[in-house]
Every structure is written in structure tokens, then in C-alpha cells.
Design a protein around this motif. Sequence first.
Motif, mmCIF file in Angstrom:
data_model
loop_
_atom_site.group_PDB
_atom_site.id
_atom_site.type_symbol
_atom_site.label_atom_id
_atom_site.label_comp_id
_atom_site.label_asym_id
_atom_site.label_seq_id
_atom_site.Cartn_x
_atom_site.Cartn_y
_atom_site.Cartn_z
ATOM 1 N N GLN A 123 3.948 43.527 -57.752
ATOM 2 C CA GLN A 123 2.490 43.531 -57.865
ATOM 3 C C GLN A 123 1.888 42.480 -56.925
ATOM 4 O O GLN A 123 1.520 41.384 -57.335
ATOM 5 C CB GLN A 123 2.072 43.291 -59.311
ATOM 6 N N THR A 124 1.788 42.842 -55.668
ATOM 7 C CA THR A 124 1.315 41.905 -54.647
ATOM 8 C C THR A 124 -0.122 41.457 -54.886
ATOM 9 O O THR A 124 -0.519 40.402 -54.405
ATOM 10 C CB THR A 124 1.465 42.510 -53.245
ATOM 11 N N GLU A 125 -0.893 42.230 -55.633
ATOM 12 C CA GLU A 125 -2.271 41.827 -55.931
ATOM 13 C C GLU A 125 -2.324 40.603 -56.843
ATOM 14 O O GLU A 125 -3.356 39.941 -56.952
ATOM 15 C CB GLU A 125 -3.067 42.990 -56.552
ATOM 16 N N LEU A 126 -1.203 40.277 -57.471
ATOM 17 C CA LEU A 126 -1.123 39.086 -58.322
ATOM 18 C C LEU A 126 -0.680 37.852 -57.556
ATOM 19 O O LEU A 126 -0.618 36.765 -58.122
ATOM 20 C CB LEU A 126 -0.148 39.326 -59.480
ATOM 21 N N LYS A 127 -0.357 38.013 -56.274
ATOM 22 C CA LYS A 127 0.192 36.904 -55.480
ATOM 23 C C LYS A 127 -0.667 35.651 -55.597
ATOM 24 O O LYS A 127 -1.888 35.703 -55.487
ATOM 25 C CB LYS A 127 0.298 37.319 -54.009
ATOM 26 N N VAL A 128 0.010 34.520 -55.805
ATOM 27 C CA VAL A 128 -0.661 33.228 -55.905
ATOM 28 C C VAL A 128 -0.424 32.433 -54.615
ATOM 29 O O VAL A 128 -1.376 32.018 -53.967
ATOM 30 C CB VAL A 128 -0.170 32.438 -57.140
ATOM 31 N N ASN A 129 0.855 32.215 -54.263
ATOM 32 C CA ASN A 129 1.164 31.416 -53.072
ATOM 33 C C ASN A 129 2.163 32.070 -52.124
ATOM 34 O O ASN A 129 2.009 31.969 -50.917
ATOM 35 C CB ASN A 129 1.721 30.036 -53.480
ATOM 36 N N ILE A 130 3.208 32.685 -52.666
ATOM 37 C CA ILE A 130 4.271 33.192 -51.803
ATOM 38 C C ILE A 130 4.642 34.632 -52.165
ATOM 39 O O ILE A 130 4.387 35.099 -53.277
ATOM 40 C CB ILE A 130 5.545 32.309 -51.886
ATOM 41 N N ASP A 131 5.249 35.334 -51.204
ATOM 42 C CA ASP A 131 5.785 36.660 -51.458
ATOM 43 C C ASP A 131 7.087 36.523 -52.245
ATOM 44 O O ASP A 131 7.797 35.529 -52.124
ATOM 45 C CB ASP A 131 6.076 37.390 -50.138
ATOM 46 N N LEU A 132 7.388 37.541 -53.042
ATOM 47 C CA LEU A 132 8.627 37.555 -53.815
ATOM 48 C C LEU A 132 9.475 38.761 -53.429
ATOM 49 O O LEU A 132 8.956 39.867 -53.309
ATOM 50 C CB LEU A 132 8.328 37.624 -55.324
ATOM 51 N N ASP A 133 10.756 38.521 -53.249
ATOM 52 C CA ASP A 133 11.713 39.598 -53.048
ATOM 53 C C ASP A 133 11.833 40.336 -54.383
ATOM 54 O O ASP A 133 12.094 39.721 -55.410
ATOM 55 C CB ASP A 133 13.057 39.012 -52.614
ATOM 56 N N GLU A 134 11.668 41.645 -54.374
ATOM 57 C CA GLU A 134 11.717 42.417 -55.611
ATOM 58 C C GLU A 134 13.127 42.541 -56.177
ATOM 59 O O GLU A 134 13.301 42.832 -57.353
ATOM 60 C CB GLU A 134 11.134 43.819 -55.391
ATOM 61 N N ASP A 135 14.136 42.348 -55.339
ATOM 62 C CA ASP A 135 15.523 42.550 -55.775
ATOM 63 C C ASP A 135 16.433 41.459 -55.213
ATOM 64 O O ASP A 135 17.292 41.725 -54.376
ATOM 65 C CB ASP A 135 15.987 43.933 -55.320
ATOM 66 N N PRO A 136 16.275 40.204 -55.677
ATOM 67 C CA PRO A 136 17.018 39.089 -55.081
ATOM 68 C C PRO A 136 18.446 38.901 -55.599
ATOM 69 O O PRO A 136 19.225 38.172 -54.994
ATOM 70 C CB PRO A 136 16.170 37.879 -55.463
ATOM 71 N N SER A 137 18.797 39.535 -56.701
ATOM 72 C CA SER A 137 20.051 39.232 -57.388
ATOM 73 C C SER A 137 21.281 39.837 -56.715
ATOM 74 O O SER A 137 21.228 40.923 -56.148
ATOM 75 C CB SER A 137 19.984 39.725 -58.831
ATOM 76 N N ASN A 138 22.391 39.131 -56.820
ATOM 77 C CA ASN A 138 23.674 39.636 -56.327
ATOM 78 C C ASN A 138 24.346 40.546 -57.340
ATOM 79 O O ASN A 138 24.996 41.516 -56.972
ATOM 80 C CB ASN A 138 24.622 38.473 -55.997
ATOM 81 N N PHE A 139 24.218 40.221 -58.629
ATOM 82 C CA PHE A 139 24.851 40.998 -59.685
ATOM 83 C C PHE A 139 23.815 41.962 -60.246
ATOM 84 O O PHE A 139 22.997 41.592 -61.070
ATOM 85 C CB PHE A 139 25.408 40.067 -60.766
ATOM 86 N N LYS A 140 23.842 43.204 -59.774
ATOM 87 C CA LYS A 140 22.782 44.175 -60.035
ATOM 88 C C LYS A 140 22.824 44.755 -61.440
ATOM 89 O O LYS A 140 23.891 44.933 -62.022
ATOM 90 C CB LYS A 140 22.866 45.328 -59.020
ATOM 91 N N GLY A 141 21.630 45.054 -61.951
ATOM 92 C CA GLY A 141 21.479 45.699 -63.250
ATOM 93 C C GLY A 141 20.147 45.320 -63.864
ATOM 94 O O GLY A 141 19.831 44.137 -63.970
ATOM 95 N N ASP A 142 19.355 46.317 -64.235
ATOM 96 C CA ASP A 142 18.018 46.055 -64.770
ATOM 97 C C ASP A 142 18.008 45.103 -65.964
ATOM 98 O O ASP A 142 17.075 44.331 -66.136
ATOM 99 C CB ASP A 142 17.329 47.360 -65.177
#
Length: 157
Positions: free
Chosen positions: A100-119
Motif C-alpha cells: 500500500q504505497t499510498e500509506l508510505k511515510v518515509n521509505i519504500d518497502l520490499d513486499e517480499d523480503p524474507s528468505n524462508f517463504k510462506g505467508d
Amino acid sequence: MKWLQKVENLLWFSVATPKVNKQGERIKVENHEAYYFKEILKGDVELEMVAIPSGTFVMGSPESESEYDDERPQHYVTVPPFFIGKYPVTQAQWKVIASQTELKVNIDLDEDPSNFKGDKHPVEQVSWYEAVEFCQRLSKEASQKVWGDSPKVRGQR
């Protein structure tokens, strides 16, 4: 906790807190109640938020603990009431807020940063600054739902 009266759909749970002696032996168990609400994010992703009441505590080490010189002087800290996640942030929760980029405060966030995948796995591989950005975005997202114009407590005991 008068401030909780503004929260809609407030729920509660019991938690037992053990007290131990210096040998680690349980000497007493106290039962407490904690209040929480369920935030439903986009895609029906659920996030449980627990109410933490305000309070004052002593921060820092006493003079008798010489090995902790960098943790002095002791001083009182007062914390206002707030909500905290009941469980570690999952990858699904992170993805919903980070996207939700419209909520951005200061920096962009990677949507999928984790190495060990799973919701349902905890999100990992994020910096302090990214975690702060996530919390700020979540606060913006949740504040309108939580504090609304005239909500009332509907939690049942």
C-alpha cells in the motif's frame, strides 16, 4: 482502562504469569486478562493487536551492578497506552501493508523480503528502519478503523 472503551469489537484472553525465585523454581502464578482486537487487512489477512496499558517503570541498572556501567543512571520512564501485535508479523501481513504505497511515510518497502517463504511464516530480513516504516503504515491503516468517529466496545467477557 477507559481508553479501551473507544475500540470496536474488543475481545479478551487470560494469561498466566509465573514468578520464579533465583533458582528458577516457580513460586507463584498470577492470572491476568489482556484485551485485543482483530484487524482484518486486505485479502482477509488477520492481525491481532493487544492493548498495553500505560505505566511507569525504572530503566537502567543500579549502582550495585558494576558490570552494567553503560546502563546508568537509573531513571523513571512513563509509557502511554498502545497496541502491539499478539504474534510476530507474518509475511502475508507484511505484504499487505508494504504493497500500500499510498500509506508510505518515509521509505519504500520490499513486499517480499524474507528468505524462508510462506505467508504464515514470520517476516525476516528487514531493517530497523523498515520495521518502523511498517509500524507507521499499519498505524495509519488501523487508526481510522480502531478509533472511528463513535465506536463502542462490543467485546464479550
